[in-house]
Write a protein that holds these residues in place. Structure first.
Motif, PDB file in Angstrom:
ATOM      1  N   SER A   1       0.647  -1.233   0.074  1.00  0.00           N
ATOM      2  CA  SER A   1      -0.186   0.047   0.050  1.00  0.00           C
ATOM      3  C   SER A   1       0.775   1.363   0.078  1.00  0.00           C
ATOM      4  N   ILE A   2       2.095   1.118   0.845  1.00  0.00           N
ATOM      5  CA  ILE A   2       2.856   2.238   1.038  1.00  0.00           C
ATOM      6  C   ILE A   2       3.565   2.491  -0.494  1.00  0.00           C
ATOM      7  N   ILE A   3       4.005   1.598  -1.079  1.00  0.00           N
ATOM      8  CA  ILE A   3       4.732   1.626  -2.350  1.00  0.00           C
ATOM      9  C   ILE A   3       3.714   2.087  -3.462  1.00  0.00           C
ATOM     10  N   LEU A   4       2.453   1.596  -3.500  1.00  0.00           N
ATOM     11  CA  LEU A   4       1.470   1.952  -4.507  1.00  0.00           C
ATOM     12  C   LEU A   4       1.224   3.700  -4.284  1.00  0.00           C
ATOM     13  N   ASP A   5       1.046   4.042  -3.092  1.00  0.00           N
ATOM     14  CA  ASP A   5       0.833   5.413  -2.637  1.00  0.00           C
ATOM     15  C   ASP A   5       1.901   6.457  -3.102  1.00  0.00           C
ATOM     16  N   ARG A   6       3.328   5.817  -2.872  1.00  0.00           N
ATOM     17  CA  ARG A   6       4.342   6.671  -2.908  1.00  0.00           C
ATOM     18  C   ARG A   6       4.999   6.659  -4.240  1.00  0.00           C
ATOM     19  N   MET A   7       4.532   5.932  -5.328  1.00  0.00           N
ATOM     20  CA  MET A   7       4.940   5.928  -6.752  1.00  0.00           C
ATOM     21  C   MET A   7       3.922   6.895  -7.499  1.00  0.00           C
ATOM     22  N   GLN A   8       3.005   7.360  -6.840  1.00  0.00           N
ATOM     23  CA  GLN A   8       2.135   8.183  -7.713  1.00  0.00           C
ATOM     24  C   GLN A   8       2.798   9.593  -7.887  1.00  0.00           C
ATOM     25  N   SER A   9       2.293  10.313  -8.763  1.00  0.00           N
ATOM     26  CA  SER A   9       3.035  11.434  -9.271  1.00  0.00           C
ATOM     27  C   SER A   9       1.843  12.034  -9.977  1.00  0.00           C
ATOM     28  N   LYS A  10       2.043  13.523 -10.214  1.00  0.00           N
ATOM     29  CA  LYS A  10       0.905  14.460 -11.104  1.00  0.00           C
ATOM     30  C   LYS A  10       1.465  14.240 -12.610  1.00  0.00           C
ATOM     31  N   ILE A  11       2.677  13.540 -12.765  1.00  0.00           N
ATOM     32  CA  ILE A  11       3.117  13.276 -13.954  1.00  0.00           C
ATOM     33  C   ILE A  11       2.788  11.770 -14.325  1.00  0.00           C
ATOM     34  N   PRO A  12       1.788  11.608 -15.106  1.00  0.00           N
ATOM     35  CA  PRO A  12       1.175  10.087 -15.341  1.00  0.00           C
ATOM     36  C   PRO A  12       2.120   9.121 -15.833  1.00  0.00           C
ATOM     37  N   LEU A  13       3.318   9.601 -16.581  1.00  0.00           N
ATOM     38  CA  LEU A  13       4.333   8.509 -17.041  1.00  0.00           C
ATOM     39  C   LEU A  13       5.163   7.906 -15.794  1.00  0.00           C
ATOM     40  N   ILE A  14       5.324   8.568 -14.825  1.00  0.00           N
ATOM     41  CA  ILE A  14       5.852   8.123 -13.500  1.00  0.00           C
ATOM     42  C   ILE A  14       5.022   6.871 -13.095  1.00  0.00           C
TER      43      ILE A  14
ATOM     44  N   GLY B   1       5.012   1.387 -12.227  1.00  0.00           N
ATOM     45  CA  GLY B   1       3.756   0.371 -11.964  1.00  0.00           C
ATOM     46  C   GLY B   1       4.390  -0.958 -12.790  1.00  0.00           C
ATOM     47  N   HIS B   2       4.768  -0.651 -13.967  1.00  0.00           N
ATOM     48  CA  HIS B   2       5.044  -1.576 -14.973  1.00  0.00           C
ATOM     49  C   HIS B   2       6.034  -2.402 -14.448  1.00  0.00           C
ATOM     50  N   LEU B   3       7.134  -2.012 -13.845  1.00  0.00           N
ATOM     51  CA  LEU B   3       8.094  -2.958 -12.954  1.00  0.00           C
ATOM     52  C   LEU B   3       7.561  -3.688 -11.925  1.00  0.00           C
ATOM     53  N   ILE B   4       7.015  -2.679 -11.081  1.00  0.00           N
ATOM     54  CA  ILE B   4       6.703  -3.212  -9.580  1.00  0.00           C
ATOM     55  C   ILE B   4       5.549  -4.164  -9.389  1.00  0.00           C
ATOM     56  N   ALA B   5       4.615  -3.895 -10.387  1.00  0.00           N
ATOM     57  CA  ALA B   5       3.536  -4.730 -10.589  1.00  0.00           C
ATOM     58  C   ALA B   5       4.045  -6.210 -11.460  1.00  0.00           C
TER      59      ALA B   5
ATOM     60  N   GLY C   1      13.724   5.939 -12.451  1.00  0.00           N
ATOM     61  CA  GLY C   1      14.400   5.472 -11.556  1.00  0.00           C
ATOM     62  C   GLY C   1      14.912   6.426 -10.475  1.00  0.00           C
ATOM     63  N   ASP C   2      15.474   7.557 -10.946  1.00  0.00           N
ATOM     64  CA  ASP C   2      15.967   8.555 -10.220  1.00  0.00           C
ATOM     65  C   ASP C   2      14.663   9.214  -9.068  1.00  0.00           C
ATOM     66  N   PHE C   3      13.529   9.093  -9.714  1.00  0.00           N
ATOM     67  CA  PHE C   3      12.434   9.356  -8.834  1.00  0.00           C
ATOM     68  C   PHE C   3      12.071   8.514  -7.870  1.00  0.00           C
ATOM     69  N   LEU C   4      12.312   7.068  -8.104  1.00  0.00           N
ATOM     70  CA  LEU C   4      12.041   6.225  -6.812  1.00  0.00           C
ATOM     71  C   LEU C   4      13.176   6.413  -5.892  1.00  0.00           C
ATOM     72  N   PHE C   5      14.324   6.322  -6.573  1.00  0.00           N
ATOM     73  CA  PHE C   5      15.469   6.908  -5.360  1.00  0.00           C
ATOM     74  C   PHE C   5      15.086   7.928  -4.443  1.00  0.00           C
ATOM     75  N   SER C   6      14.559   9.187  -5.030  1.00  0.00           N
ATOM     76  CA  SER C   6      14.252  10.235  -4.350  1.00  0.00           C
ATOM     77  C   SER C   6      13.001  10.078  -3.315  1.00  0.00           C
ATOM     78  N   ARG C   7      11.963   9.145  -3.847  1.00  0.00           N
ATOM     79  CA  ARG C   7      11.043   8.768  -2.753  1.00  0.00           C
ATOM     80  C   ARG C   7      11.592   7.843  -1.779  1.00  0.00           C
ATOM     81  N   SER C   8      12.638   7.115  -1.766  1.00  0.00           N
ATOM     82  CA  SER C   8      12.971   6.269  -1.080  1.00  0.00           C
ATOM     83  C   SER C   8      13.746   7.068   0.204  1.00  0.00           C
ATOM     84  N   PHE C   9      14.632   8.238  -0.157  1.00  0.00           N
ATOM     85  CA  PHE C   9      15.110   9.019   0.892  1.00  0.00           C
ATOM     86  C   PHE C   9      13.980   9.834   1.558  1.00  0.00           C
ATOM     87  N   GLU C  10      12.744  10.355   0.881  1.00  0.00           N
ATOM     88  CA  GLU C  10      11.973  10.903   1.455  1.00  0.00           C
ATOM     89  C   GLU C  10      11.124  10.026   2.641  1.00  0.00           C
TER      90      GLU C  10
END
Length: 336
Positions: free
Chosen positions: A31-44, A49-53, A124-133
């Protein structure tokens, strides 16, 4: 010793026990992963999700939860931290597939093929940033240090592997150093942070670190064996990826070291990218079989799995320890 805690034949080992042990916690993590991989930029979220799911084992975050269960930790801090571990892992996969030019990941087209290399790198950079957040939200400087250090070590390991690519002089010792960085560091951190949130002593941290680190090496060596195992079917990636990318993995290192001058000449051409056809791959598999390099690689993987099991043998004999033991056995016995 490890012999006192092995509970079943290795061939019967599965991830079933650790999946059951961590099922409820993994629901929270997902649930945390799904929530934190969201972005207002739809491509993200689409690319992430293509990889995580995509059906990955999620072993690394499960190890964080299982380590918490081993220590009878009753809190929930490790849920976010397990999500951090998965985000770091996913980010490295996205970057790896771009570097390697991979076409397949987890049995389907890699994200870089579907969305393009630039998008894969940036997400990938976005997910690294989310991890540090998420790490900073936890608030523990010690946890932040462990996970950020692991991230740096992983990057170093990937660069080290890149410099070793197509280098026939790569030794087994050098390769194990690469594996210890690019794969085992995150396994170790995933386990160690559970001891921090459970407020256990340094010795406990180090035992869990040793379990994860040795398990990570065993897991990667088994992966190396799978790529050249003629008896293995679908592994979720293109057969012979390592061969065509000129990766000096352990089966190649061993076959090259044991080969004749003629065989070494073949390996030199192959690793330099001059012999990459299906026929060349078949010949490589025959040479590796001739020198029993797949079994030798698996034997080394078993050694590291036993070291992982030994590291937790002093903990109480509960369901979590049994599940972690079986996970180590599975890491070596698996065929995918």
């Amino acid at each position: 010793m490890s012999a006192t805690v092995h509970t079943l034949p290795r061939s019967e080992a599965s991830l079933g026990p650790i999946l059951s042990l961590t099922a409820d916690g993994m629901n929270q993590v997902n649930s945390i992963i799904l929530d934190r991989m969201q972005s207002k930029i739809p491509l993200i979220p689409a690319l992430a999700g293509h990889l995580i799911a995509g059906g990955g084992k999620r072993l690394r975050p499960m190890l964080t939860l299982a380590s918490g269960a081993l220590l009878e930790y009753g809190g929930t801090r490790h849920h976010k931290l397990a999500a951090v571990v998965e985000f770091i892992h996913t980010a490295t996969l996205l970057h790896d597939d771009v570097v390697d030019g991979s076409d397949m990941r987890r049995g389907k087209q890699a994200a870089n093929v579907v969305f393009g290399n630039p998008a894969a790198v940036l997400v990938g950079d976005f997910l690294f940033s989310r991890s540090f957040e998420l790490m900073t939200e936890d608030g523990s400087i010690k946890v932040l240090k462990i996970l950020s250090n692991a991230s740096a070590i992983i990057a170093e390991g990937e660069v080290d592997q890149l410099t070793a690519q197509r280098q026939l002089e790569t030794t087994e010792e050098r390769y194990l150093q690469i594996v210890g960085a690019k794969t085992a560091a995150l396994f170790a951190a995933a386990c160690r942070i559970a001891a921090v949130v459970a407020e256990r002593d340094q010795d406990t941290e180090e035992k869990l670190d040793a379990y994860g680190r040795n398990l990570g090496v065993a897991f990667q060596l088994a992966d190396d064996a799978i790529d050249y195992d003629s008896e293995v079917g679908e592994s979720g990636k293109d057969k012979g990826d390592d061969f065509r990318e000129g990766k000096m993995t352990l089966p190649v290192i061993l076959a090259y070291a044991r080969g004749t001058d003629e065989e070494r000449a073949f390996w030199t051409d192959a690793m330099k990218g001059k012999r990459t056809s299906d026929e060349d791959l078949a010949h490589a598999i025959k040479l590796i079989a001739k020198y029993d390099a797949v079994n030798a690689t698996r034997e080394r993987a078993r050694h590291y799995a036993d070291r992982a099991i030994d590291a937790i043998s002093g903990f109480p004999a509960n369901a979590a320890r049994a599940a972690m033991i079986e996970a180590a056995q599975f890491a070596v016995a698996r065929r995918f």
